[in-house]
Scaffold this motif. Structure first.
Motif, PDB file in Angstrom:
ATOM      1  N   LEU A   1      29.309  35.783  39.809  1.00 41.92           N
ATOM      2  CA  LEU A   1      29.553  35.003  38.593  1.00 41.92           C
ATOM      3  C   LEU A   1      28.823  35.568  37.400  1.00 41.92           C
ATOM      4  N   ALA A   2      27.802  36.373  37.667  1.00 38.54           N
ATOM      5  CA  ALA A   2      27.049  36.959  36.561  1.00 38.54           C
ATOM      6  C   ALA A   2      27.825  38.063  35.858  1.00 38.54           C
ATOM      7  N   LEU A   3      28.870  38.571  36.485  1.00 40.34           N
ATOM      8  CA  LEU A   3      29.635  39.670  35.891  1.00 40.34           C
ATOM      9  C   LEU A   3      30.743  39.103  35.028  1.00 40.34           C
ATOM     10  N   ASP A   4      31.025  39.767  33.916  1.00 41.15           N
ATOM     11  CA  ASP A   4      32.034  39.261  32.975  1.00 41.15           C
ATOM     12  C   ASP A   4      33.442  39.712  33.394  1.00 41.15           C
ATOM     13  N   ALA A   5      34.420  39.190  32.675  1.00 41.13           N
ATOM     14  CA  ALA A   5      35.823  39.466  33.005  1.00 41.13           C
ATOM     15  C   ALA A   5      36.197  40.926  32.741  1.00 41.13           C
ATOM     16  N   ASP A   6      35.625  41.547  31.732  1.00 43.05           N
ATOM     17  CA  ASP A   6      35.942  42.952  31.439  1.00 43.05           C
ATOM     18  C   ASP A   6      35.536  43.848  32.602  1.00 43.05           C
ATOM     19  N   TRP A   7      34.358  43.562  33.155  1.00 42.46           N
ATOM     20  CA  TRP A   7      33.904  44.363  34.298  1.00 42.46           C
ATOM     21  C   TRP A   7      34.848  44.218  35.472  1.00 42.46           C
ATOM     22  N   LEU A   8      35.275  42.968  35.711  1.00 40.71           N
ATOM     23  CA  LEU A   8      36.209  42.728  36.798  1.00 40.71           C
ATOM     24  C   LEU A   8      37.523  43.476  36.570  1.00 40.71           C
ATOM     25  N   ALA A   9      38.017  43.491  35.314  1.00 41.04           N
ATOM     26  CA  ALA A   9      39.284  44.184  35.027  1.00 41.04           C
ATOM     27  C   ALA A   9      39.139  45.681  35.270  1.00 41.04           C
ATOM     28  N   ARG A  10      37.992  46.258  34.864  1.00 38.01           N
ATOM     29  CA  ARG A  10      37.792  47.689  35.071  1.00 38.01           C
ATOM     30  C   ARG A  10      37.719  48.018  36.548  1.00 38.01           C
ATOM     31  N   GLU A  11      37.047  47.154  37.307  1.00 41.86           N
ATOM     32  CA  GLU A  11      36.946  47.396  38.734  1.00 41.86           C
ATOM     33  C   GLU A  11      38.332  47.318  39.404  1.00 41.86           C
ATOM     34  N   GLU A  12      39.126  46.314  38.966  1.00 42.61           N
ATOM     35  CA  GLU A  12      40.468  46.182  39.544  1.00 42.61           C
ATOM     36  C   GLU A  12      41.319  47.417  39.219  1.00 42.61           C
ATOM     37  N   GLU A  13      41.229  47.916  37.993  1.00 42.85           N
ATOM     38  CA  GLU A  13      41.993  49.107  37.608  1.00 42.85           C
ATOM     39  C   GLU A  13      41.552  50.320  38.407  1.00 42.85           C
ATOM     40  N   ALA A  14      40.188  50.413  38.627  1.00 45.21           N
ATOM     41  CA  ALA A  14      39.687  51.535  39.428  1.00 45.21           C
ATOM     42  C   ALA A  14      40.169  51.421  40.865  1.00 45.21           C
ATOM     43  N   LEU A  15      40.212  50.172  41.380  1.00 46.61           N
ATOM     44  CA  LEU A  15      40.710  49.957  42.741  1.00 46.61           C
ATOM     45  C   LEU A  15      42.188  50.360  42.850  1.00 46.61           C
ATOM     46  N   HIS A  16      42.992  49.987  41.846  1.00 47.67           N
ATOM     47  CA  HIS A  16      44.418  50.358  41.845  1.00 47.67           C
ATOM     48  C   HIS A  16      44.577  51.875  41.784  1.00 47.67           C
ATOM     49  N   ALA A  17      43.742  52.522  40.984  1.00 45.73           N
ATOM     50  CA  ALA A  17      43.825  53.985  40.886  1.00 45.73           C
ATOM     51  C   ALA A  17      43.517  54.629  42.225  1.00 45.73           C
ATOM     52  N   LEU A  18      42.495  54.095  42.907  1.00 41.30           N
ATOM     53  CA  LEU A  18      42.160  54.637  44.227  1.00 41.30           C
ATOM     54  C   LEU A  18      43.306  54.414  45.213  1.00 41.30           C
ATOM     55  N   GLN A  19      43.952  53.236  45.101  1.00 42.70           N
ATOM     56  CA  GLN A  19      45.066  52.965  46.001  1.00 42.70           C
ATOM     57  C   GLN A  19      46.220  53.933  45.760  1.00 42.70           C
ATOM     58  N   ARG A  20      46.489  54.220  44.463  1.00 46.70           N
ATOM     59  CA  ARG A  20      47.549  55.170  44.150  1.00 46.70           C
ATOM     60  C   ARG A  20      47.215  56.545  44.699  1.00 46.70           C
ATOM     61  N   GLU A  21      45.962  56.960  44.596  1.00 51.09           N
ATOM     62  CA  GLU A  21      45.580  58.251  45.126  1.00 51.09           C
ATOM     63  C   GLU A  21      45.752  58.298  46.646  1.00 51.09           C
ATOM     64  N   VAL A  22      45.405  57.160  47.303  1.00 55.68           N
ATOM     65  CA  VAL A  22      45.583  57.100  48.751  1.00 55.68           C
ATOM     66  C   VAL A  22      47.059  57.224  49.112  1.00 55.68           C
TER      67      VAL A  22
END
Length: 267
Positions: A1-22
């Motif tokens: 909960l201490a992390l803001d929404a922007d951080w969560l969005a960046r992490e989700e985008e990085a996760l999607h990028a990793l999934q695409r690479e996989v």
């Protein structure tokens, strides 16, 4: 909960990028596996040395035959080039002759025939077109309703009825008076056509006036008076008494008894 929404969005985008690479890596693996299977399928069998040597010898023999065929083709091409160079003057003459032959071929297609009929028809059609040009000028004075035209590729005539939206009619559909006016226009056109070489001084019309009504007869007489005013002698043979008032000089043949006749000249 201490992390803001922007951080969560960046992490989700990085996760999607990793999934695409996989996913891309999985696709590449599948492609490489398919290529490996094809390569294994094409791999030569475990033949003995004698079989391989025989195949190699056959391939070398085929290569030698191909080289020999290539050498023969090169030799043939060189000889052809030499012959073309030697025959360059002849080729030029052939091209000039072909150009001349093309001109004669076109003329033959237009007017050529063994008996001269094709040229004769062509010349007659051209002359008839010129004659109709003169005749239509006179017909415009005699009867503005009609115009004469030639049927294509023939010497037959059609009458164009300008009062009926340029309807094409047969000359046989004209009445007696109309036929006389068309015939008179053709005769006058023939006189105009001949005047380029020979001066036509006289015109004689034998009958034909009896089928005309009063108005048409007046128009025809006006045309004949116009010809007379141009210095031409116009002779008319007719039994129509209404014409005597318009004719200055008359030669009358009167019937007498006993089968005799008397010729009288009056004016």
């Amino acid at each position: 909960l201490a992390l803001d929404a922007d951080w969560l969005a960046r992490e989700e985008e990085a996760l999607h990028a990793l999934q695409r690479e996989v996913d891309a890596a999985h696709g590449a693996v599948q492609t490489r596996r398919a290529e490996r299977e094809r390569h294994l399928a094409r791999r030569p069998g475990q033949d003995d040395a004698a079989t391989v040597q025989a195949a190699l010898a056959a391939a070398r023999a085929e290569l030698e035959r191909a080289k020999q065929a290539l050498a023969e083709a090169d030799f043939t091409l060189r000889r052809d080039d030499e012959r073309r160079a030697q025959a360059s003057d002849l080729v030029t003459r052939i091209e000039r002759q072909q150009a001349t032959a093309h001109t004669w071929q076109v003329l033959n297609e237009l007017i050529g025939s063994a008996d001269g009929k094709k040229f004769r028809n062509h010349a007659q059609q051209m002359t008839l077109d010129i004659l109709l040009g003169y005749a239509n000028r006179h017909l415009a004075t005699l009867s503005r309703r009609y115009r004469l035209e030639r049927v294509r590729q023939s010497l037959a005539l059609l009458v164009i009825d300008q009062d009926m939206a340029d309807e094409a009619r047969s000359v046989h559909s004209l009445s007696g008076g109309e036929s006389f006016l068309v015939s008179l226009a053709l005769a006058l056109g023939l006189a105009s056509l001949s005047s380029h070489r020979v001066r036509v001084e006289s015109l004689f019309i034998d009958e034909g006036f009896g089928s005309l009504d009063g108005d048409t007869l007046r128009v025809a007489m006006d045309a004949l008076d116009s010809l007379q005013a141009q210095g031409r002698k116009v002779g008319v043979i007719s039994h129509v008494h209404e014409m005597t008032e318009r004719i200055g000089t008359r030669i009358e043949v009167r019937r007498l008894s006993g089968g005799q006749s008397r010729v009288m000249v009056g004016s």
